[in-house]
Design an enzyme around this catalytic site. Structure first.
Site, PDB file in Angstrom:
ATOM      1  N   LYS A 111       0.871  -1.127   0.123  1.00 29.66           N
ATOM      2  CA  LYS A 111       0.077  -0.060  -0.123  1.00 29.66           C
ATOM      3  C   LYS A 111       0.889   1.246   0.021  1.00 29.66           C
ATOM      4  CE  LYS A 111      -3.971  -0.745  -0.442  1.00 29.66           C
ATOM      5  NZ  LYS A 111      -5.607  -1.413  -0.009  1.00 29.66           N
ATOM      6  N   LYS A 194      -5.450 -13.027 -10.936  1.00 32.86           N
ATOM      7  CA  LYS A 194      -6.907 -13.421 -10.324  1.00 32.86           C
ATOM      8  C   LYS A 194      -7.814 -12.230 -10.597  1.00 32.86           C
ATOM      9  CE  LYS A 194      -6.415 -11.083  -5.942  1.00 32.86           C
ATOM     10  NZ  LYS A 194      -7.060 -11.056  -4.573  1.00 32.86           N
ATOM     11  N   LYS A 197     -11.044  -6.361  -8.380  1.00 33.74           N
ATOM     12  CA  LYS A 197     -11.904  -5.115  -8.727  1.00 33.74           C
ATOM     13  C   LYS A 197     -10.959  -4.138  -9.443  1.00 33.74           C
ATOM     14  CE  LYS A 197     -14.566  -5.367  -5.443  1.00 33.74           C
ATOM     15  NZ  LYS A 197     -14.648  -5.698  -4.112  1.00 33.74           N
TER      16      LYS A 197
HETATM   17  P1  ADP Z   1     -10.561  -7.248  -4.923  1.00 35.80           P
HETATM   18  O1  ADP Z   1      -9.330  -7.776  -5.101  1.00 35.80           O
HETATM   19  O2  ADP Z   1     -11.446  -7.230  -5.846  1.00 35.80           O
HETATM   20  O3  ADP Z   1     -10.155  -5.699  -4.421  1.00 35.80           O
HETATM   21  P2  ADP Z   1     -10.926  -7.651  -2.128  1.00 35.80           P
HETATM   22  O4  ADP Z   1      -9.434  -7.390  -1.763  1.00 35.80           O
HETATM   23  O5  ADP Z   1     -11.918  -6.627  -1.574  1.00 35.80           O
HETATM   24  O6  ADP Z   1     -11.178  -7.925  -3.359  1.00 35.80           O
HETATM   25  O7  ADP Z   1     -11.392  -9.205  -1.617  1.00 35.80           O
HETATM   26  C1  ADP Z   1     -12.568  -9.289  -0.406  1.00 35.80           C
HETATM   27  C2  ADP Z   1     -12.456 -11.084  -0.544  1.00 35.80           C
HETATM   28  O8  ADP Z   1     -12.711 -11.815  -1.671  1.00 35.80           O
HETATM   29  C3  ADP Z   1     -11.432 -11.538   0.199  1.00 35.80           C
HETATM   30  O9  ADP Z   1     -11.786 -12.388   1.162  1.00 35.80           O
HETATM   31  C4  ADP Z   1     -10.507 -12.079  -0.857  1.00 35.80           C
HETATM   32  O10 ADP Z   1      -9.527 -13.267  -0.435  1.00 35.80           O
HETATM   33  C5  ADP Z   1     -11.684 -12.358  -1.806  1.00 35.80           C
HETATM   34  N1  ADP Z   1     -11.052 -12.766  -3.345  1.00 35.80           N
HETATM   35  C6  ADP Z   1     -10.906 -11.357  -3.998  1.00 35.80           C
HETATM   36  N2  ADP Z   1     -10.862 -11.713  -5.382  1.00 35.80           N
HETATM   37  C7  ADP Z   1     -10.741 -13.088  -5.238  1.00 35.80           C
HETATM   38  C8  ADP Z   1     -10.297 -14.115  -6.407  1.00 35.80           C
HETATM   39  N3  ADP Z   1      -9.786 -13.747  -7.580  1.00 35.80           N
HETATM   40  N4  ADP Z   1     -10.466 -15.360  -5.985  1.00 35.80           N
HETATM   41  C9  ADP Z   1     -10.759 -15.856  -4.819  1.00 35.80           C
HETATM   42  N5  ADP Z   1     -10.885 -14.938  -3.753  1.00 35.80           N
HETATM   43  C10 ADP Z   1     -11.027 -13.729  -4.246  1.00 35.80           C
END
Ligand code: ADP
Ligand code: TRP
Length: 330
Positions: A111, A194, A197
C-alpha cells in the site's frame, strides 16, 4: 462449533472472486457455527473515500451478502462502524503492536508503494484493527484468503502478548479456516492472474445477461490448441470459470474437444456465458429486490449490529477489568 469472524472492505459490487473466494464460504459456515460477518468500513478509511460513496458501497455489500445467501437468522451480519467497541480494543491492542513488525507487513509495504502520498498511521496499524475485529468476538476461526494469513499471524501475536502481560486467557489464538479444496483463486477474463476490482477483468453478481455475454466473448484466449503445446493462461482461466458454474459434463465435453484439437473457443464461450447467466440471474434478482427494500435492510442491520455489540461489549468489559481501568462510570 467454532466462533467465526470475517469481513470485507466496502469497495464496490462483489465479483465472482469475492463470491467464490469468500461469501460462498461464509454461506456454508453459517450453518453450523457462531458466525459474525461484517462490512469493514473503518478499514476502508485508509484510502479516504467520500462520505456518500462510502455509504453507498456499504449498503451494496450488505445487499449482495444477503442476495448471496447469508442469512441474518443464522449469522450475525453487521457494519464494523456500528460496533464502536472495536475501536477501543484497537487502541488497547496497539500497545502490543510494534512499529518494526507493522512496517514489515506485506500489505503495508504494498500500500505504501501504491499510495506514497498517503502513508497514514491507519495504514500502518491496519493489522491491529483487523485483530480487534477478530478478538472482540473471541473468534477461533477466520475464513480468509492467503493474502490475509500474515495478518492472522499478527493477530495471534497480539493476543498472546496481551494474555501474557495481563496473565489472562481472555483471547484465543484464532486460526485460518481451512477449506481444503474449496480455497480457490478465481481467475479474471484478461488471461492474467486473479479476478480483482481494480483489474477491470471481472464478472459481477450485478451484471446482466448482455454484459456477462459481452465480457465472456471478449475474454482472452489464443489462436487455438496445438499438439504438445501447454494450455495458455487465458484458456485455462476459461476452464476454471466453467468448472465453477457449468455442469461437470459440459466441462468434460469442452476439455475433450480441446485435447483432440477441435475446440472452437467461440462455442465454449457461448456455453460459459449461458451457464454463467443461469448461475448469476437468481442472485441478481435478489439484489434488485433488496435494493428496493430499505426498511428490511435497516431492520436486519439493527438486529445484527445489536447482536455484535452485545458480544463486543462483553469482551471489552473483561478487557477493561484486567487492564485495571478505574471504570468510574461503569
Ligand atoms: P478485490 O481484489 O477485488 O479488491 P478484495 O481484496 O476486496 O477484492 O477481496 C474481498 C474478499 O474476496 C477477500 O476475502 C478475498 O480473499 C476474496 N477474493 C477477492 N478476489 C478473489 C479471487 N479472484 N479469487 C478468490 N478470492 C478472491
Ligand atoms: N483485511 C481483510 C481484507 O482486506 C478484511 C478484514 C478486515 C477482515 N477485518 C477482518 C477479514 C477480520 C477477516 C477478519 O480482505
Amino acid at each position: 462449533m467454532e466462533t467465526i469472524v470475517s469481513g470485507i472492505r466496502p469497495t464496490g459490487h462483489l465479483h465472482l472472486g469475492n463470491y467464490f473466494g469468500a461469501v460462498r464460504n461464509f454461506v456454508k459456515l453459517q450453518e453450523n457455527n457462531n458466525c459474525y460477518f461484517f462490512v469493514a468500513d473503518y478499514h476502508s478509511l485508509t484510502t479516504h473515500p467520500e462520505a456518500e460513496d462510502l455509504k453507498e458501497k456499504v449498503k451494496t455489500v450488505i445487499i449482495e451478502f444477503l442476495a448471496s445467501g447469508l442469512d441474518p437468522e443464522k449469522a450475525t451480519l453487521y457494519i464494523q462502524s456500528d460496533v464502536e467497541e472495536v475501536t477501543e480494543l484497537y487502541l488497547l491492542l496497539n500497545m502490543f503492536a510494534y512499529k518494526g513488525e507493522l512496517e514489515r507487513t506485506a500489505s503495508f509495504k504494498e500500500k505504501a508503494r501504491k499510495q506514497p502520498n498517503n502513508v497514514n498511521a491507519g495504514l500502518l496499524t491496519y493489522p491491529v484493527l483487523m485483530a480487534a475485529d477478530i478478538l472482540i468476538h473471541k473468534a477461533t476461526k477466520v475464513p480468509v484468503g492467503k493474502d490475509q494469513e500474515q495478518h492472522l499471524e499478527m493477530t495471534r501475536n497480539f493476543a498472546k502478548r496481551f494474555n501474557n502481560f495481563y496473565n489472562t486467557k481472555i483471547f484465543p489464538e484464532p486460526q485460518a479456516y481451512n477449506f481444503g479444496h474449496d480455497l480457490i483463486k478465481v481467475p479474471g477474463l484478461d488471461g492474467t492472474g486473479k479476478m480483482g476490482k481494480s483489474d477491470n477483468n471481472g464478472i459481477y453478481l450485478i451484471d446482466d445477461a448482455k454484459t456477462i455475454k459481452k465480457k465472456i466473448m471478449r475474454a482472452v484466449t489464443d489462436a487455438g490448441p496445438e499438439k504438445d503445446k501447454p494450455m495458455s493462461e487465458g484458456v485455462k482461466n476459461l476452464f476454471t470459470l466453467m468448472e465453477l458454474v457449468s455442469e461437470a459434463d459440459t466441462v468434460k465435453y469442452f476439455r475433450e474437444q480441446y485435447y483432440n484439437l477441435t475446440i472452437r473457443y467461440g462455442d465454449m464461450k457461448k456455453q460459459l456465458a449461458e451457464d454463467m447467466e443461469k448461475f448469476i440471474a437468481p442472485i441478481r434478482e435478489r439484489i434488485k429486490e433488496l435494493e428496493s427494500n430499505k426498511d428490511y435492510i435497516n431492520k436486519i442491520l439493527k438486529q445484527g449490529s445489536g447482536k455484535a455489540k452485545e458480544s463486543a461489549s462483553r469482551t471489552i468489559k473483561e478487557v477493561r477489568e484486567v487492564i485495571g481501568f478505574y471504570n468510574t462510570l461503569k
